[in-house]
Enzyme design. Structure first.
Site, PDB file in Angstrom:
ATOM      1  N   HIS A  57     -27.632 -49.208 -26.377  1.00 60.60           N
ATOM      2  CA  HIS A  57     -26.414 -48.560 -26.882  1.00 60.60           C
ATOM      3  C   HIS A  57     -26.706 -47.387 -27.826  1.00 60.60           C
ATOM      4  O   HIS A  57     -26.075 -47.249 -28.877  1.00 60.60           O
ATOM      5  CB  HIS A  57     -25.527 -49.593 -27.601  1.00 60.60           C
ATOM      6  CG  HIS A  57     -24.980 -50.675 -26.719  1.00 60.60           C
ATOM      7  ND1 HIS A  57     -24.664 -50.498 -25.398  1.00 60.60           N
ATOM      8  CD2 HIS A  57     -24.673 -51.989 -26.987  1.00 60.60           C
ATOM      9  CE1 HIS A  57     -24.180 -51.637 -24.896  1.00 60.60           C
ATOM     10  NE2 HIS A  57     -24.192 -52.554 -25.828  1.00 60.60           N
ATOM     11  N   HIS A 111     -16.799 -50.325 -26.252  1.00 63.90           N
ATOM     12  CA  HIS A 111     -17.230 -51.719 -26.363  1.00 63.90           C
ATOM     13  C   HIS A 111     -16.154 -52.576 -27.025  1.00 63.90           C
ATOM     14  O   HIS A 111     -16.438 -53.346 -27.953  1.00 63.90           O
ATOM     15  CB  HIS A 111     -18.545 -51.785 -27.144  1.00 63.90           C
ATOM     16  CG  HIS A 111     -19.406 -52.958 -26.814  1.00 63.90           C
ATOM     17  ND1 HIS A 111     -19.009 -54.257 -27.015  1.00 63.90           N
ATOM     18  CD2 HIS A 111     -20.644 -53.037 -26.282  1.00 63.90           C
ATOM     19  CE1 HIS A 111     -19.980 -55.068 -26.639  1.00 63.90           C
ATOM     20  NE2 HIS A 111     -20.986 -54.352 -26.170  1.00 63.90           N
ATOM     21  N   GLU A 118     -17.246 -52.772 -19.974  1.00 69.22           N
ATOM     22  CA  GLU A 118     -17.823 -51.505 -20.422  1.00 69.22           C
ATOM     23  C   GLU A 118     -18.111 -50.640 -19.213  1.00 69.22           C
ATOM     24  O   GLU A 118     -19.100 -50.866 -18.507  1.00 69.22           O
ATOM     25  CB  GLU A 118     -19.109 -51.769 -21.200  1.00 69.22           C
ATOM     26  CG  GLU A 118     -18.940 -52.681 -22.391  1.00 69.22           C
ATOM     27  CD  GLU A 118     -20.241 -53.405 -22.745  1.00 69.22           C
ATOM     28  OE1 GLU A 118     -21.230 -52.751 -23.105  1.00 69.22           O
ATOM     29  OE2 GLU A 118     -20.277 -54.652 -22.640  1.00 69.22           O
TER      30      GLU A 118
HETATM   31  C1  GLA Z   1     -23.626 -55.168 -24.182  1.00 65.15           C
HETATM   32  C2  GLA Z   1     -24.887 -55.783 -23.724  1.00 65.15           C
HETATM   33  C3  GLA Z   1     -24.996 -57.126 -24.333  1.00 65.15           C
HETATM   34  C4  GLA Z   1     -24.972 -57.034 -25.835  1.00 65.15           C
HETATM   35  C5  GLA Z   1     -23.731 -56.357 -26.268  1.00 65.15           C
HETATM   36  C6  GLA Z   1     -23.708 -56.107 -27.752  1.00 65.15           C
HETATM   37  O1  GLA Z   1     -22.539 -55.763 -23.613  1.00 65.15           O
HETATM   38  O2  GLA Z   1     -24.993 -55.838 -22.321  1.00 65.15           O
HETATM   39  O3  GLA Z   1     -26.172 -57.747 -23.892  1.00 65.15           O
HETATM   40  O4  GLA Z   1     -26.068 -56.285 -26.283  1.00 65.15           O
HETATM   41  O5  GLA Z   1     -23.579 -55.149 -25.602  1.00 65.15           O
HETATM   42  O6  GLA Z   1     -23.906 -57.251 -28.490  1.00 65.15           O
END
Ligand code: GLA
Length: 347
Positions: A106, A175, A311
């Site tokens: 991210h 997110h 997402e």
């Molecule tokens: C995304 C990732 C997860 C986790 C979240 C944040 O969805 O795929 O594995 O890292 O973000 O906690």
């Protein structure tokens, strides 16, 4: 649509954070200049009761104290890059591995989720802008990013634009953790999920896609008909066990703006329909949410699986998977994507 703003707090570094509230009819959504966070989205349930369907916090300090990206915009690259290795043109770069020391996740140590965005009220929405300097988090090129939140009674949309002065990586997402029973209503296990995809990208032991594209047929990943989240999330199917639930990229068929997913809550009747023009969508069932999260809005207590995320994104780990669409924006080009979250109530 009406937009008002108010101070929300100050970051640990002393930067002021504003909250903008978009209202249309009996729906409203609040967005923070910190991380472009969707802090609330309130809609009427089937009895008309206002219901806030996203997890969030009432203070800047609480957002700063958690690392679950709650409600935030993600960039420059949503999801995982194994070993933090990217290739742009002929050049390879190594980015920070902020995910257990094995993946870049991210956007890195300080991703777009922790940056202060510049807000401008438009006639039809809230525009947020962030200028990411050349070299920030190890990425080449200065990237100018615009995210526009719009709200009509039934649809919240996020439209992204970005331009760079050098070829670079760009894969922007959002997110939000949705809980269609209301943000404080506990586990989403009894809520229904449908994902309009025949295929998904299985993970290796580092939780990054292997490069394989697999059929959902005959597996807990087959969500083409609506099922309860808890029907599949504790399955002993290897891919589910590996991630501790759903945390996988689905590939909705076709391209352009198309149906991605629909979720609904039997108790409130609140239904969420996601459409997007991105190549994929990460279904994440909040497996890493923990009961040591800061106190949520209105003293809510959040814990594991109290929200789900959809997402929209480029397929993760694309640099290690040459057959995947590559999340590159070339100098002078405009990156442009849109995701719509449409609300409705079922009887
Ligand atoms: C995304 C990732 C997860 C986790 C979240 C944040 O969805 O795929 O594995 O890292 O973000 O906690």
């Amino acid at each position: 649509m009406k937009i008002v703003n108010e101070p929300f707090g100050v970051t640990a570094q002393g930067q002021p954070v504003e909250r903008y509230t978009l209202t249309d009819g009996n729906c409203s959504a609040s967005v923070l200049t910190l991380g472009g966070i969707l802090q609330s989205w309130t809609v009427p349930d089937r009895n008309g009761a206002p219901t806030d369907i996203v997890l969030g916090f009432d203070s800047v300090g609480a957002y700063e104290a958690q690392d679950c990206y709650i409600g935030a915009l993600l960039g420059r690259c949503a999801n995982r890059i194994a070993d933090g290795r990217i290739t742009v043109g002929q050049q390879t770069y190594t980015l920070a591995c902020n995910d257990n020391g094995i993946n870049h996740l991210h956007g890195g140590m300080v991703g777009f989720d922790r940056r202060i965005w510049k807000a401008t009220v438009l006639p039809d929405g809230l525009q947020l802008q962030y200028e990411s300097p050349d070299g920030e988090e190890g990425y080449p090129g200065r990237l100018s990013v615009t995210a526009i939140y719009r709200l009509t009674q039934d649809t919240l949309s996020i439209e992204f634009f970005a331009q760079s002065d050098k070829d670079t990586v760009c894969n922007l997402s959002s997110h939000s953790y949705f809980n269609l029973g209301g943000h404080a209503s506990g586990s989403v296990g009894s809520q229904m999920i449908q994902v309009d995809a025949d295929r998904y990208t299985p993970l290796a032991s580092n939780n990054a896609p292997t490069g394989e594209v697999a059929s959902v047929e005959g597996t807990p990943f087959d969500l083409r008909q609506p099922v309860r989240f808890d029907a599949g999330w504790d399955s002993d199917f290897t891919q589910i066990a590996l991630a501790g639930g759903y945390d996988h990229n689905y590939i909705p068929a076709g391209d352009g703006l198309r149906p991605f997913a629909q979720a609904s809550c039997p108790q409130t009747g609140i239904t969420l329909t996601v459409t997007s023009d991105m190549p994929g969508v990460q279904l994440y069932t909040g497996n890493f949410l923990r009961d040591d999260l800061p106190e949520g809005k209105q003293h809510a207590k959040y814990d594991r699986r109290h929200g789900f995320c959809l997402e929209t994104q480029f397929w993760p780990n694309a640099f290690a998977c040459p057959d995947f669409p590559q999340p590159i924006v070339h100098a002078g080009e405009t990156y442009h994507h849109i995701t719509n979250y449409r609300y409705s109530v079922c009887p």
